[in-house]
Design an enzyme around this catalytic site. Structure first.
Site, PDB file in Angstrom:
ATOM      1  N   LYS A 164       0.849  -1.198   0.000  1.00  0.00           N
ATOM      2  CA  LYS A 164       0.000   0.000   0.000  1.00  0.00           C
ATOM      3  C   LYS A 164       0.878   1.239   0.000  1.00  0.00           C
ATOM      4  O   LYS A 164       1.893   1.293   0.718  1.00  0.00           O
ATOM      5  CB  LYS A 164      -0.862  -0.018   1.265  1.00  0.00           C
ATOM      6  CG  LYS A 164      -2.167   0.725   1.130  1.00  0.00           C
ATOM      7  CD  LYS A 164      -3.159   0.016   0.220  1.00  0.00           C
ATOM      8  CE  LYS A 164      -4.589   0.149   0.674  1.00  0.00           C
ATOM      9  NZ  LYS A 164      -5.494  -0.688  -0.121  1.00  0.00           N
ATOM     10  N   THR A 215      -3.648  -5.734   0.373  1.00  0.00           N
ATOM     11  CA  THR A 215      -3.052  -4.419   0.629  1.00  0.00           C
ATOM     12  C   THR A 215      -3.880  -3.668   1.671  1.00  0.00           C
ATOM     13  O   THR A 215      -3.360  -2.812   2.385  1.00  0.00           O
ATOM     14  CB  THR A 215      -2.921  -3.580  -0.665  1.00  0.00           C
ATOM     15  OG1 THR A 215      -4.202  -3.183  -1.105  1.00  0.00           O
ATOM     16  CG2 THR A 215      -2.188  -4.338  -1.754  1.00  0.00           C
ATOM     17  N   ARG A 234      27.295  35.354  -8.629  1.00  0.00           N
ATOM     18  CA  ARG A 234      25.988  34.996  -9.199  1.00  0.00           C
ATOM     19  C   ARG A 234      25.052  34.576  -8.075  1.00  0.00           C
ATOM     20  O   ARG A 234      25.467  34.367  -6.935  1.00  0.00           O
ATOM     21  CB  ARG A 234      26.126  33.857 -10.215  1.00  0.00           C
ATOM     22  CG  ARG A 234      26.554  32.539  -9.596  1.00  0.00           C
ATOM     23  CD  ARG A 234      26.503  31.372 -10.578  1.00  0.00           C
ATOM     24  NE  ARG A 234      26.919  30.137  -9.913  1.00  0.00           N
ATOM     25  CZ  ARG A 234      26.866  28.929 -10.462  1.00  0.00           C
ATOM     26  NH1 ARG A 234      26.450  28.789 -11.720  1.00  0.00           N
ATOM     27  NH2 ARG A 234      27.243  27.867  -9.798  1.00  0.00           N
ATOM     28  N   GLN A 266      28.851  21.498  -8.076  1.00  0.00           N
ATOM     29  CA  GLN A 266      29.590  20.241  -7.894  1.00  0.00           C
ATOM     30  C   GLN A 266      30.515  20.319  -6.680  1.00  0.00           C
ATOM     31  O   GLN A 266      30.546  19.408  -5.837  1.00  0.00           O
ATOM     32  CB  GLN A 266      30.429  19.945  -9.155  1.00  0.00           C
ATOM     33  CG  GLN A 266      29.631  19.456 -10.355  1.00  0.00           C
ATOM     34  CD  GLN A 266      29.112  20.552 -11.272  1.00  0.00           C
ATOM     35  OE1 GLN A 266      28.890  21.687 -10.844  1.00  0.00           O
ATOM     36  NE2 GLN A 266      28.876  20.228 -12.543  1.00  0.00           N
ATOM     37  N   HIS A 282      18.025  28.613 -12.207  1.00  0.00           N
ATOM     38  CA  HIS A 282      18.664  29.800 -12.781  1.00  0.00           C
ATOM     39  C   HIS A 282      17.830  31.073 -12.582  1.00  0.00           C
ATOM     40  O   HIS A 282      16.609  31.058 -12.768  1.00  0.00           O
ATOM     41  CB  HIS A 282      18.906  29.577 -14.280  1.00  0.00           C
ATOM     42  CG  HIS A 282      19.749  28.364 -14.550  1.00  0.00           C
ATOM     43  ND1 HIS A 282      20.988  28.168 -13.986  1.00  0.00           N
ATOM     44  CD2 HIS A 282      19.519  27.262 -15.317  1.00  0.00           C
ATOM     45  CE1 HIS A 282      21.492  27.020 -14.397  1.00  0.00           C
ATOM     46  NE2 HIS A 282      20.613  26.442 -15.196  1.00  0.00           N
TER      47      HIS A 282
HETATM   48  O1  LIG Z   1      27.654  25.164 -10.649  1.00  0.00           O
HETATM   49  C1  LIG Z   1      27.464  24.965 -11.864  1.00  0.00           C
HETATM   50  N1  LIG Z   1      27.798  23.774 -12.412  1.00  0.00           N
HETATM   51  C2  LIG Z   1      27.622  23.505 -13.756  1.00  0.00           C
HETATM   52  O2  LIG Z   1      27.934  22.378 -14.230  1.00  0.00           O
HETATM   53  C3  LIG Z   1      27.060  24.511 -14.548  1.00  0.00           C
HETATM   54  N2  LIG Z   1      26.743  24.595 -15.868  1.00  0.00           N
HETATM   55  C4  LIG Z   1      26.216  25.820 -16.080  1.00  0.00           C
HETATM   56  O3  LIG Z   1      25.791  26.227 -17.183  1.00  0.00           O
HETATM   57  N3  LIG Z   1      26.206  26.545 -14.924  1.00  0.00           N
HETATM   58  C5  LIG Z   1      26.717  25.746 -13.951  1.00  0.00           C
HETATM   59  N4  LIG Z   1      26.928  25.953 -12.627  1.00  0.00           N
END
Ligand SMILES: O=c1[nH]c(=O)c2[nH]c(=O)[nH]c2[nH]1
Length: 304
Positions: A12, A60, A180, A236, A264
């Site tokens: 469930k 269930t 940014r 990353q 973005h």
């Molecule tokens: O932190 C980011 N990683 C990316 O892989 C990436 N690619 C992108 O266009 N902007 C960003 N910013």
């Protein structure tokens, strides 16, 4: 043509409850846990698929009743304990149930302050953010996995984030930046090391010792702190640093994963009005978004 059943599970989903916990010494001092539970059973159910024989099926509906009765009669804090309790119940009660997957999503209700004091039984819903756990257990080989997570914790920083030095080719239009906006809906998950959390009974003991709550608190704090404090080189790099820190703080965690959309915000061009932008007015772009995922574990020391 012949066919065979390769895999199956059933149960469930979306079993929802709100449990109230009352302080036995002060009944107005309360806590709540709102949960959405899914339980899927595995085992000797093949004939129900291949021979239309319903004999082995635990309906269930019974699975749903069990979740609710056990939620009423046992401790559901923290959700990892309740997941382990359900796994024990189903695999011990039904001889032909050999494995289980339990997923619990907990809503975020937090007590708030009134006149400078935390109110004992009034809660504020913190939006879409949830705390989750996903437990799998197989009775035959005793294999247990527990992955807990934070999902949909939305954060934004208006400066303190960069992105430059990336691969540039004839398809590149992105401009490098040292300042940014960075925003994401955090999906952070951590898997307990199976050598350290080895059995369902041990989950119950560790729950009493506070392991699951303290790990959740650490993961959330590390995520929020590093997001704010680091001058991010990229999504990353920041998510790797968060994962590393959680592994450093919690020895019982074996791996940490993040899945982070890069949401973005695009600077409006107001030059048609003769207005020069100073990185102040942005368009919150709903799509597309970047999506960055990683899993980080402990490097095993070479035994040289
Ligand atoms: O932190 C980011 N990683 C990316 O892989 C990436 N690619 C992108 O266009 N902007 C960003 N910013």
């Amino acid at each position: 043509m012949q066919s065979e059943l390769l895999d199956s599970s059933y149960g469930k989903g979306n079993v929802k409850f709100l449990k109230v916990k009352k302080n036995p010494h002060n009944s107005k001092e309360q806590d709540v846990l709102e949960a959405n539970v899914q339980v899927l059973l595995k085992g000797n159910f093949d004939v129900s698929y291949t021979k239309a024989d319903n004999a082995p099926i635990v309906p269930t509906d019974t699975v749903k009743n069990t979740i609710l009765i056990e939620a009423k009669t046992t401790n559901v804090w923290p959700i990892e304990r309740f997941a382990a309790h359900l796994a024990k119940h189903f695999t011990e009660k039904y001889a032909h149930v050999s494995g289980i997957e339990v997923s619990i999503v907990q809503s975020k209700w937090t007590k708030y302050e009134v006149d400078g004091k935390i109110h004992p039984h009034s809660f504020k819903h913190e939006g879409p953010e949830t705390r989750r756990t996903f437990l799998t257990y197989c009775r035959s080989n005793k294999k247990l996995t527990i992955t807990s997570s934070i999902k949909d914790l939305t954060v934004l920083k208006s400066t303190g984030s960069m992105f430059y030095g990336y691969n540039v080719c004839d398809y590149t239009t992105l401009k490098p930046t040292k300042d940014r906006i960075l925003s994401t809906d955090v999906d952070a998950s951590w898997t307990y090391d199976p050598k350290q959390v080895t059995s369902l009974d041990q989950v119950l003991t560790q729950a009493d010792k506070g392991l699951f709550d303290s790990t959740y608190d650490s993961a959330r704090k590390v995520t929020l702190d590093l997001f704010a404090l680091e001058n991010s080189a990229s999504v990353q790099a920041t998510m790797y640093n968060m994962s590393h820190k959680i592994l450093e703080l919690v020895p019982e965690v074996g791996t940490v994963s993040y899945a982070l959309p890069n949401k973005h915000y695009i600077l409006f061009n107001l030059e048609w009005k003769g207005i020069k932008q100073n990185d102040e007015l942005f368009y919150p772009s709903p799509d597309p978004n970047g999506l960055i995922k990683s899993t980080v574990g402990r490097k095993t020391q070479s035994k040289l």
